[in-house]
Design a protein around this motif. Structure first.
Motif, mmCIF file in Angstrom:
data_model
loop_
_atom_site.group_PDB
_atom_site.id
_atom_site.type_symbol
_atom_site.label_atom_id
_atom_site.label_comp_id
_atom_site.label_asym_id
_atom_site.label_seq_id
_atom_site.Cartn_x
_atom_site.Cartn_y
_atom_site.Cartn_z
ATOM 1 N N LYS B 383 0.838 -1.203 0.000
ATOM 2 C CA LYS B 383 0.000 0.000 0.000
ATOM 3 C C LYS B 383 0.875 1.256 0.000
ATOM 4 N N ALA B 421 -3.794 1.968 -8.702
ATOM 5 C CA ALA B 421 -4.957 2.075 -7.825
ATOM 6 C C ALA B 421 -4.545 2.509 -6.420
ATOM 7 N N MET B 422 -3.436 1.975 -5.940
ATOM 8 C CA MET B 422 -2.952 2.313 -4.602
ATOM 9 C C MET B 422 -2.754 3.827 -4.476
ATOM 10 N N VAL B 424 -3.931 6.258 -6.623
ATOM 11 C CA VAL B 424 -5.181 6.989 -6.868
ATOM 12 C C VAL B 424 -6.014 7.050 -5.591
ATOM 13 N N ILE B 425 -6.102 5.902 -4.911
ATOM 14 C CA ILE B 425 -6.952 5.838 -3.718
ATOM 15 C C ILE B 425 -6.343 6.647 -2.571
ATOM 16 N N ALA B 428 -7.191 10.149 -3.442
ATOM 17 C CA ALA B 428 -8.635 10.441 -3.406
ATOM 18 C C ALA B 428 -9.155 10.437 -1.970
ATOM 19 N N LEU B 429 -8.800 9.397 -1.219
ATOM 20 C CA LEU B 429 -9.288 9.327 0.164
ATOM 21 C C LEU B 429 -8.612 10.381 1.035
ATOM 22 N N LEU B 434 -5.483 14.594 -7.621
ATOM 23 C CA LEU B 434 -4.946 13.411 -8.296
ATOM 24 C C LEU B 434 -3.793 13.781 -9.225
ATOM 25 N N THR B 435 -2.768 12.926 -9.239
ATOM 26 C CA THR B 435 -1.649 13.169 -10.162
ATOM 27 C C THR B 435 -1.860 12.426 -11.478
#
Lengths: 436, 436
Positions: B383, B421-422, B424-425, B428-429, B434-435
Motif C-alpha cells: 500500500k 490504484a494504490m 489513486v486511492i 482520493a481518500l 490526483l496526479t
C-alpha cells in the motif's frame, strides 16, 4: 456492417428459441443446447455472443460447465506495444485460455483492441472506464474529469468493436464508501477501475455514474448482446481485508443489479475477490451464489497469501481450485508478475496453465463430464510407462517434451531408473521375475 | 565418538525433563519449551534429534507449529552425482526447506549420505530399504534377495551416520495386499519402498519384515533417537485410487503402530498421500488424525490432479494447502520434474517455494503465531509502494529482485504505471489532487 438485434439471447432462450450461438456453444461444451438455453434463461449460464466479434468460437460459462480461465492482457503507459500484446494473446491462446481481457491503458488503445479482437477466437472482455479515464486525462488533465458521456461513449465504441463482456464497477455506492472509510483497511482499494470510480465520486461528490445510469447501461448491453461483468471495486487486496463490510455491501448491491439484468434480458456475471485466506474462500462463493441468484461467479484468484510476489500464479491456483470446487465458474488468471509489473508472454503462459490446473482439479469433483476420465487415462498411461500417451494427455504437452528432451529414457524415467515402482509392481503382481 | 542414550527425548519429556534439543527447538519455533515438551510427550509433536547429526539446528514438527516443508534429494542409477546432490541440497536450503530426505539409490550412497549430512543443518531423513535393496541387487542379483539383516543393517548404518528420521513401510501387510489385488487399482503401488516391500513379500511369501520385527525397529530407534516415519506404501498414485480400501487398511495398521511407538518412547510420524481429489483431501487428514492419535501427518502432495506433469509443484501446492489447513503438519514437496525425471536444482527450488506457499497459506488460518502478521506487513508495504520492504518481506526475495531488475520503476510499478490504484486511492481518500 454492424448487426443489431431486437431480442437478446436470454429472451429468446426463455421463449424456447435457441439461437445458433447457443447451439454451437452446446456442441463445444459437450452439453445439450436445451440445457444450455435453460441455464441462459435462468441467468446461471452466460453465452458470449457479440455479433460484431466475427471470429468468435462459441463457448459458455456457468453452472454445470467446465470451469473457464481468463487471461488479462493489455498495455501500460509506455511499457508495452501492440507487438507485445499480440505475443501475449498468442501465448494465452496456446496455453489454453478460454477468454481474454484487454486492459490496455496506454497509447493507441483503440488500435490494440481492434487488432487483438481480430486475432481472438475466444470471448473478449474489456474495462471501458479505462479508455474514458485515459481520454479525460489527455484532454482535460485528470481522470476525474471524465464525464458520464465519456464512459458510455467508451462502452459503446468497445461494444461496437466486438467486445463480448465488460467489467462495470456498478456496485460501489456512497454508502459503501462510507463503510470503507469508517472501518479502515490495510490495502483500501486495489481495483484500478474501482479506484477511478471512487476518485470520480469523491471529486464530484456524486453517486457512481454507472449505478445511477444502470438502465442506460442495460439498454446498451441489449443492443450488442454485451455481457455485464459486475465488477468488485472493493475486492480485498490484502488477506486482512477479506470478506469485510464494504466488500459484502458491494456484493449486496451487485445482487440487486443481477436481478435488474435478468429483468432486462441482459446476461451478467459477478466478479469476486481477490486476496482471501484459505478458510474464507468457500464462504465467499456460497455468499455470492446466494446473494446473486446463482449468477456465474468470476473470481480473480483468490490469492491465499500476500507474501509470495513472483509466485502469485501459485497462490491464486490454490484459492482458485477451492473457489471453483465451491462453485466459482470462471477463474481470472494471476501471473507470476502480479504485484511486480506488467506480465510478459512467459508470465501469461504460466498464469494460464496454473489457472487451468486449478479449474480442472475442481472439475474432477464438480462432476464435469470427462474431467475424471482425463485423469484416469493419464494414470493408465503412466502405469503402462507409455510416454507418448503421457505427453499427449498432459495439460501442457510442451512442458513434458521439454523435460523428456532433458532427461527421459525409454521405459522407466530417471527418477527411479531400474528401481521404478510401476515396473517392480507390474512384475511382482504379475508373478514375473523382477528385472531389478 | 557416538552418543547413545538410555532414555529417549519422549520419555524424558514425560518425566518433566526437558532436554536441550527441546529447549532449542522451542526457541527456534517461537513456542515455550514446556508446550513443546507436552506435545512431544503426547506424541503429537516430533523433535528430530539424532545426537550423531552434529550440525543439526533444532526444530520441531507437529500440532500448533508452523507447517514444515521437506525436500527430497538423492541420486538415481547413473544419473546424478555427489556434486549434483550437493547443489540440490544447497538449493533446497536456500529456498527455505525445513528438512530434507536423501533418497539416493545409485553408486556411492554411503558417501553421498555422509557428505550431505555434514552440510545439512536441518532434519535429515532417508528410506533405508533402498540401500538394502541396492546391496542385494549388487551382491545377489535382485532386490528381493535382501534379507531382514540387510534391512536392519542399513537402518543402523544410517542412524549411526546421523539420520534423524527414516521412512519405514511397516503398514503393508498380507491382508492389505489381498485387498489391493481383489479391488484393482489404476496405478497399483507408486511408492518405491512400498514396491520393494511388496515384491519381497510376494517372492518370499512372507509377512512384511518390518511389521514382523517392529520391536527390533523400536529398539534401534530408541538407541539413536530416530524418528520413525511410518510410510504409506499404498498411497494412491492416481486420482481414481484415492482413499480406497487398501490405503485405509494400511492407515489402520499404522494407527496401531503409532501406539506401539508411543509405548516404547519412540517418536513417530505418519506419511500420507499422494494423488487425492480436492474434495477428499480434508477427509484424509481427519482420518489420519483420528486413527493415529494426532501423530504428526507428513503428506506427499497431495496432488489434486494427474494430468499436469511439469507442474506438479502447483498441483501439490493446492492439495498441500488444503491438507495443512485441515491439520497436516509436514509437507513433502513435489517438484515440477515429478513423473518425468530426477529433479535438478531449479526444480528443487521451485518445489520448496511452492510447498512453503501452501504451508504458509495454511498457517494463516491455523493461527500459527506471526503468520497473519507477515501478510499484514507485506500488504502495508504494498500500500505504501515501499518496494524495499516488499522485497525483504517476500517469501522469495530473489524472485522479486529478478522482476524488479526487469521492470520496476520507483513508486508505481509497470502494471498500471501512473494509473496505480494504490496511489489513486491514497490521493482520493486523502483529499489530495490526483496526479493522474
Amino acid at each position: 456492417m454492424l448487426t443489431v438485434k431486437n431480442k437478446t439471447l436470454m429472451e429468446n432462450a426463455r421463449e424456447g428459441l435457441i439461437e445458433e450461438a447457443v447451439v454451437r456453444a452446446g456442441l463445444n461444451e459437450g452439453v445439450a443446447a436445451e440445457d444450455l438455453a435453460r441455464g441462459l434463461a435462468e441467468g446461471v449460464v452466460v453465452v458470449p455472443a457479440n455479433p460484431n466479434h466475427r471470429n468468435l468460437v462459441s463457448a459458455a460459462i456457468g453452472r454445470g460447465l467446465r470451469t473457464k480461465v481468463n487471461a488479462n492482457l493489455g498495455t501500460s503507459s509506455g511499457v508495452s506495444s501492440l507487438a507485445d500484446e499480440k505475443a501475449k494473446l498468442q501465448a494465452a491462446l496456446e496455453a489454453g485460455a478460454d477468454a481474454v481481457m484487454d486492459l490496455s491503458i496506454g497509447e493507441g488503445v483503440e488500435e490494440i483492441l481492434r487488432e487483438l479482437l481480430a486475432m481472438c477466437p475466444v470471448p473478449f472482455g474489456t474495462v471501458p472506464i479505462y479508455q474514458a479515464a485515459l481520454k479525460a486525462r489527455e484532454e482535460r488533465g485528470s481522470i476525474v474529469e471524465m464525464t458520464v458521456e465519456d464512459i458510455f461513449d467508451s462502452i459503446e465504441r468497445q461494444a461496437r468493436a466486438g467486445v463480448d463482456f465488460i467489467t462495470v464497477h456498478t456496485g460501489l455506492r456512497w454508502e459503501t464508501i462510507g463503510m470503507l472509510q469508517s472501518q479502515g483497511r490495510v490495502a483500501d482499494v486495489v481495483s484500478r477501475g474501482g479506484s477511478f470510480t471512487l476518485a470520480w465520486m469523491l471529486h464530484h461528490q456524486k453517486e457512481n455514474p454507472l449505478y445511477e445510469n444502470f438502465d442506460r447501461l442495460l439498454h446498451l448491453a441489449r443492443r450488442y448482446e454485451l455481457i455485464l461483468s459486475l465488477g468488485d471495486a472493493l475486492r480485498p487486496g490484502a488477506i486482512a481485508d477479506a470478506t469485510d463490510q464494504p466488500q459484502v455491501h458491494e456484493l449486496l448491491t451487485l445482487g440487486t443489479l443481477v436481478k435488474r439484468c435478468r429483468e432486462a434480458g441482459v446476461q451478467c456475471m459477478v466478479e469476486g475477490p481477490g486476496h482471501v485466506p484459505l478458510d474464507q474462500v468457500e464462504a465467499n462463493v456460497i455468499l455470492q451464489k446466494r446473494l446473486c441468484g446463482g449468477a456465474p461467479f468470476y473470481v480473480l484468484g483468490p490469492l491465499v497469501t500476500d507474501v509470495a510476489p513472483g509466485y502469485d500464479h501459485i497462490t491464486s491456483a490454490i484459492g482458485g481450485a477451492i473457489a471453483a470446487m465451491a462453485g466459482a465458474d470462471f477463474l481470472c488468471y494471476v501471473t507470476p508478475a502480479e504485484h511486480l509489473g506488467l506480465p510478459g508472454p512467459d508470465d501469461v503462459r504460466d498464469g494460464v496453465i496454473a489457472a487451468r490446473i486449478a479449474g480442472h482439479a475442481a472439475d474432477i469433483v464438480k462432476g464435469v463430464p470427462g474431467a475424471r476420465e482425463w485423469d484416469r487415462r493419464m494414470s493408465t498411461a503412466r502405469k503402462a510407462l507409455d510416454w507418448e500417451a503421457q505427453e499427449r494427455l498432459a495439460l501442457d504437452p510442451s512442458k513434458v517434451r521439454a523435460y523428456r528432451g532433458r532427461r527421459l529414457e525409454e521405459g522407466e524415467c530417471t527418477m527411479c531408473g531400474p528401481f521404478c515402482a510401476m515396473k517392480v509392481i507390474s512384475q511382482a503382481l504379475g508373478g514375473e521375475k523382477l528385472t531389478c
